[in-house]
Write an enzyme that holds these catalytic residues in place. Structure first.
Site, short mmCIF file in Angstrom:
data_model
loop_
_atom_site.label_atom_id
_atom_site.label_comp_id
_atom_site.label_asym_id
_atom_site.label_seq_id
_atom_site.Cartn_x
_atom_site.Cartn_y
_atom_site.Cartn_z
N GLU A 27 0.83 -1.22 0.00
CA GLU A 27 0.00 0.00 0.00
C GLU A 27 0.86 1.26 0.00
O GLU A 27 2.07 1.22 0.24
CB GLU A 27 -0.94 0.00 1.21
CG GLU A 27 -0.23 0.02 2.54
CD GLU A 27 -1.03 0.71 3.64
OE1 GLU A 27 -1.50 1.84 3.41
OE2 GLU A 27 -1.14 0.13 4.73
N VAL A 109 -5.45 0.37 2.90
CA VAL A 109 -5.59 -1.09 2.77
C VAL A 109 -6.78 -1.41 1.86
O VAL A 109 -6.69 -2.24 0.95
CB VAL A 109 -5.75 -1.75 4.16
CG1 VAL A 109 -6.19 -3.20 4.03
CG2 VAL A 109 -4.43 -1.65 4.94
N ASP A 141 -17.17 5.42 13.86
CA ASP A 141 -15.92 5.42 13.09
C ASP A 141 -15.39 4.00 12.94
O ASP A 141 -14.73 3.46 13.83
CB ASP A 141 -14.89 6.34 13.75
CG ASP A 141 -13.67 6.54 12.87
OD1 ASP A 141 -13.55 5.86 11.83
OD2 ASP A 141 -12.83 7.39 13.22
N SER A 143 -13.33 1.68 10.05
CA SER A 143 -12.56 1.79 8.80
C SER A 143 -13.21 1.01 7.66
O SER A 143 -13.68 -0.12 7.86
CB SER A 143 -11.15 1.28 9.02
OG SER A 143 -10.45 1.25 7.79
N ALA A 144 -13.15 1.60 6.48
CA ALA A 144 -13.62 0.90 5.27
C ALA A 144 -12.75 -0.33 4.96
O ALA A 144 -13.14 -1.18 4.16
CB ALA A 144 -13.62 1.86 4.08
N LYS A 162 -3.37 -1.70 15.82
CA LYS A 162 -2.88 -0.91 16.94
C LYS A 162 -4.00 -0.69 17.94
O LYS A 162 -5.15 -0.55 17.55
CB LYS A 162 -2.44 0.47 16.46
CG LYS A 162 -1.23 0.43 15.58
CD LYS A 162 -0.66 1.83 15.45
CE LYS A 162 0.64 1.79 14.69
NZ LYS A 162 0.47 2.11 13.28
N1 PSU Z 1 -2.84 1.65 10.69
C1 PSU Z 1 -1.50 1.64 10.84
N2 PSU Z 1 -0.72 2.20 9.88
C2 PSU Z 1 -1.27 2.77 8.76
C3 PSU Z 1 -2.68 2.76 8.62
C4 PSU Z 1 -3.43 2.20 9.58
O1 PSU Z 1 -1.01 1.12 11.83
O2 PSU Z 1 -0.53 3.29 7.92
C5 PSU Z 1 -3.29 3.34 7.37
C6 PSU Z 1 -3.56 2.22 6.35
O3 PSU Z 1 -3.40 2.73 5.06
C7 PSU Z 1 -5.02 1.91 6.61
C8 PSU Z 1 -5.56 3.28 6.89
O4 PSU Z 1 -5.67 1.28 5.52
O5 PSU Z 1 -4.56 3.92 7.67
C9 PSU Z 1 -6.88 3.23 7.62
O6 PSU Z 1 -7.42 4.51 7.69
P1 PSU Z 1 -8.92 4.69 8.20
O7 PSU Z 1 -8.90 4.28 9.65
O8 PSU Z 1 -9.20 6.14 8.01
O9 PSU Z 1 -9.77 3.80 7.35
MN MN Z 2 -12.46 6.32 10.00
#
Ligand code: PSU
Ligand code: MN
Length: 305
Positions: A27, A109, A141, A143-144, A162
């Site tokens: 990614e 991702v 909230d 994640s997609a 994390k």
């Molecule tokens: N978690 C990590 N490192 C990252 C990300 C998430 O420990 O770099 C990044 C990845 O690209 C993941 C994105 O797909 O953040 C998720 O963002 P969101 O929670 O806004 O969907």
């Molecule tokens: Mn989000």
């Protein structure tokens, strides 16, 4: 595979795919938003090198000038790394406008899975995935990335999630969506910086061959969606759970105070944790990505057999 007029597969990646050789997707949000320059570029290039050394072809994925790219040049990686936050973080919902406007996008991702599947790449290595945020019962909230795992046929190899996230709720969500969560050499979900989280995984698998066999069975049955492989950070690079958890709590407090929300939340928390821990977490982060790249290359090789 869904070859379409927006997709560019690099000649190296195309040659490997045509020959049935192993390819590993990577990614680009981790480059633009996940790490500072120049460590981000250095890490991205090293990850590609590790994948080659382990017998596979790397395909770093991003959107450059509106083109969906499977396989980036050194210059393109450097460009994303230098621009950092100026590049749009692109999840599934961002794709149509970014492509139509000819913009650059760093793929999360979710989006990396989408483009990998279009190109016919089945294995993807990263650091951590997005998930259900703490407090999601109010903020919603989520994640997609999790929805993508439910619908797109790519195996994602990560170091768990994390604890900026609610790991228990993240696992519940994945269960509901029918996503297999595998521990590589462990019964417990790793928490990225640490090898343990206190939460169990669905199955423990100990070899790349068995990872490939499970994923192949999923594909053969026509079961929609991906598979999540969680690979613990090597012991020597893992962090003290008290130190990291304290940093995470502090980062979350600050994000609440500042009213951070939406797509800024994850990058904000990642950067804050890194600041608070004085860069120790960055060193661990880099090492676990290397570890995942190695496992992904071996698994892609087993899947190509
Ligand atoms: N978690 C990590 N490192 C990252 C990300 C998430 O420990 O770099 C990044 C990845 O690209 C993941 C994105 O797909 O953040 C998720 O963002 P969101 O929670 O806004 O969907
Ligand atoms: Mn989000």
């Amino acid at each position: 595979m869904n070859l379409n007029k927006y997709l560019d597969i690099s000649p190296e990646v195309k040659a490997a795919l045509d020959a049935g050789k192993p390819v590993v997707a990577l990614e680009s949000t981790i480059i633009s938003h996940g790490m500072p320059y120049p460590q981000n570029v250095e890490t991205a290039l090293n990850v590609e090198k590790i994948i080659r050394e382990n017998g596979a072809t790397p395909a770093t994925i991003a959107i450059i000038g509106g083109r969906l790219k499977a396989g980036l040049s050194r210059d393109e990686i450097e460009h994303l790394g230098k621009k950092g936050y100026e590049v749009t973080k692109a999840s599934r919902r961002d794709l149509p406008v970014i492509v139509a406007r000819g913009m650059d996008g760093a793929t999360t991702v979710a989006t990396t899975m989408i483009i990998a599947e279009m190109a016919g790449i089945r294995v993807f290595a990263t650091g951590g995935i997005g998930g259900v945020h703490r407090g999601a019962e109010v903020t919603m909230d989520i994640s997609a990335d999790l929805e993508e795992l439910a619908q797109t046929g790519v195996m994602v190899i990560c170091a768990g999630a994390k604890s900026i996230l609610d790991l228990g709720l993240t696992l519940e969500y994945l269960e509901t969506k029918g996503v297999p969560v595998i521990g590589y050499g462990t019964d417990e979900l790793p928490a990225f910086y640490t090898r343990k989280s206190g939460f169990g995984v669905d199955y423990r698998i100990d070899t790349p061959e068995e990872l490939a066999a499970a994923f192949q069975a999923k594909l053969d049955m026509g079961l929609r969606g991906g598979m999540l492989v969680t690979n613990p950070i090597p012991e020597e690079y893992s962090m003290d759970p008290d130190v990291i958890n304290k940093a995470i709590d502090e980062a979350i407090e600050e994000s609440k105070r500042l009213g951070i929300h939406g797509k800024q939340t994850t990058p904000f928390l990642l950067a804050k944790v890194k600041d608070i821990t004085g860069g120790d977490s960055l060193a661990s982060n880099i090492r676990l990505v290397y570890n995942n790249a190695q496992l992904a290359a071996k698994t892609a090789a087993a899947l190509a057999k």
